[in-house]
Scaffold this active site. Structure first.
Site, PDB file in Angstrom:
ATOM      1  CB  SER A 258      -2.312   2.842  -3.516  1.00  0.00           C
ATOM      2  OG  SER A 258      -2.897   4.057  -3.098  1.00  0.00           O
ATOM      3  CB  ALA A 259      -7.763   3.425  -2.542  1.00  0.00           C
TER       4      ALA A 259
ATOM      5  CE  LYS B  19      -5.923  -0.808  -0.741  1.00  0.00           C
ATOM      6  NZ  LYS B  19      -4.682  -0.180  -0.238  1.00  0.00           N
TER       7      LYS B  19
ATOM      8  CE  LYS C 243      -3.777   6.948   9.354  1.00  0.00           C
ATOM      9  NZ  LYS C 243      -2.946   6.500  10.466  1.00  0.00           N
TER      10      LYS C 243
ATOM     11  CD  GLU D   3      -3.532  -1.579   3.180  1.00  0.00           C
ATOM     12  OE1 GLU D   3      -3.557  -0.768   4.117  1.00  0.00           O
ATOM     13  OE2 GLU D   3      -3.909  -1.288   2.042  1.00  0.00           O
ATOM     14  CG  ASP D   4      -1.585   2.654   6.463  1.00  0.00           C
ATOM     15  OD1 ASP D   4      -1.969   2.265   5.350  1.00  0.00           O
ATOM     16  OD2 ASP D   4      -1.803   3.800   6.888  1.00  0.00           O
TER      17      ASP D   4
ATOM     18  CG  ASP E  25      -1.646   1.234   1.463  1.00  0.00           C
ATOM     19  OD1 ASP E  25      -2.339   1.642   0.510  1.00  0.00           O
ATOM     20  OD2 ASP E  25      -1.554   1.841   2.545  1.00  0.00           O
ATOM     21  CG  LEU E  26       1.781   5.584  -2.102  1.00  0.00           C
ATOM     22  CD1 LEU E  26       3.269   5.310  -2.309  1.00  0.00           C
ATOM     23  CD2 LEU E  26       1.217   6.309  -3.320  1.00  0.00           C
ATOM     24  CG  ASP E  27      -1.764   7.460   0.434  1.00  0.00           C
ATOM     25  OD1 ASP E  27      -0.936   8.339   0.173  1.00  0.00           O
ATOM     26  OD2 ASP E  27      -2.725   7.188  -0.308  1.00  0.00           O
TER      27      ASP E  27
ATOM     28  CB  THR F 157       0.318  10.809   1.680  1.00  0.00           C
ATOM     29  OG1 THR F 157       0.146   9.406   1.767  1.00  0.00           O
ATOM     30  CG2 THR F 157       1.355  11.144   0.652  1.00  0.00           C
TER      31      THR F 157
HETATM   32  C1  G6P Z   1      -5.612   5.990   0.163  1.00  0.00           C
HETATM   33  C2  G6P Z   1      -5.641   6.854   1.426  1.00  0.00           C
HETATM   34  C3  G6P Z   1      -7.009   7.486   1.618  1.00  0.00           C
HETATM   35  C4  G6P Z   1      -7.450   8.207   0.340  1.00  0.00           C
HETATM   36  C5  G6P Z   1      -7.481   7.230  -0.827  1.00  0.00           C
HETATM   37  C6  G6P Z   1      -7.873   7.893  -2.136  1.00  0.00           C
HETATM   38  O1  G6P Z   1      -6.315   4.822   0.412  1.00  0.00           O
HETATM   39  O2  G6P Z   1      -5.318   6.092   2.562  1.00  0.00           O
HETATM   40  O3  G6P Z   1      -6.936   8.381   2.701  1.00  0.00           O
HETATM   41  O4  G6P Z   1      -8.728   8.791   0.499  1.00  0.00           O
HETATM   42  O5  G6P Z   1      -6.177   6.661  -0.964  1.00  0.00           O
HETATM   43  O6  G6P Z   1      -6.866   8.806  -2.488  1.00  0.00           O
HETATM   44  P1  G6P Z   1      -6.983   9.909  -3.618  1.00  0.00           P
HETATM   45  O7  G6P Z   1      -5.588  10.439  -3.724  1.00  0.00           O
HETATM   46  O8  G6P Z   1      -7.411   9.208  -4.885  1.00  0.00           O
HETATM   47  O9  G6P Z   1      -7.996  10.910  -3.175  1.00  0.00           O
HETATM   48 MG    MG Z   2      -2.632   3.221   3.586  1.00  0.00          MG
END
Ligand code: G6P
Ligand code: MG
Length: 221
Positions: free
Chosen positions: A114-115, A145, A45, A169-170, A9-11, A17
């Site tokens: 990542s979403a 997710k 998150k 994943e966090d 996962d990224l964030d 972020t």
């Molecule tokens: C990740 C983050 C979320 C964020 C989502 C969508 O899952 O943890 O906090 O809302 O991405 O990100 P975006 O950059 O597309 O708004």
């Molecule tokens: Mg995350």
């Protein structure tokens, strides 16, 4: 199990972020007169942009139409993009680069799951795009997710069976998504929050190839 592919996962796993998401959501909440705290932010998150907005509107007990929701989501994203455009490689979370390089050195395929639709911009900004063989993000997969879609897509792009992948994943929703994909999951954060994960580390600075090899021997999928 023998891990044949790693999905990150990224964030919150590779880069912090979450505070930029918070700042941008807070700015919107202030504008709408909604009280929004860092604690509320925990619930966002791993949650998609539009679902995050829904949660904030719920907190403020605000009912608005779809068009205005899209407008607010765009406004928040514009602020967020402004914040992340100033990010530097120094914001990569401790230990991430070292661990990724160790995995690459033994030829393990590495992917992002990542979403976030901002995934490519963030990877570019912090200079780690070239370290990954596949990127599955919110631009490619629309299900959120805990749906396993984004991780299954990452595995497919890597050419690795889902059951041979490990996910880092966090977020609670992200851990569930990994389990729903039939993958091994290592939570990155607090053990009491990520109790569904097979293992939990506080950060990737606690990970090494050696530790991954120990975990894979212990896990029962
Ligand atoms: C990740 C983050 C979320 C964020 C989502 C969508 O899952 O943890 O906090 O809302 O991405 O990100 P975006 O950059 O597309 O708004
Ligand atoms: Mg995350």
């Amino acid at each position: 199990m023998r891990v044949a592919g790693c999905i990150f996962d990224l964030d919150g796993v590779l880069v912090d972020t979450a505070r930029y998401h918070f700042l941008a959501w807070k700015r919107l909440a202030d504008k709408l007169g909604i009280g929004f705290t860092e604690e509320d932010n925990e619930r966002l998150k791993g949650v998609s942009r539009i679902d995050s907005l829904e949660i904030i509107l719920q907190i403020g007990k605000l009912n608005i139409d779809k068009e205005l929701k899209l407008e607010y989501a765009t406004l928040k994203n514009n602020w967020y993009v402004e914040y992340i455009s100033r990010m530097t490689p120094a914001e990569i979370l401790p230990g991430s680069l070292e661990f990724i390089k160790e995995l690459r050195a033994v030829g393990l395929p590495l992917g992002i799951g990542s979403a976030s639709k901002n995934t490519p911009a963030i990877l570019e900004r912090i200079g780690i795009s070239n370290l990954f063989d596949a990127v599955a993000d919110g631009n490619l997969v629309s299900t959120a997710k805990p749906d396993p879609g984004v991780f299954l897509k990452a595995a497919e792009l890597l050419g690795v069976n889902a059951a041979d992948c490990v996910v880092f994943e966090d977020a609670i929703a992200g851990v569930k998504a990994a389990l729903n994909a039939g993958m091994m999951c290592i939570g990155v954060g607090e053990a009491k929050v990520l109790s569904d994960a097979h293992f939990v580390v506080r950060g990737l600075n606690e990970m090494s190839l050696e530790r991954l090899r120990i975990f894979e021997k212990e896990v029962r999928l």
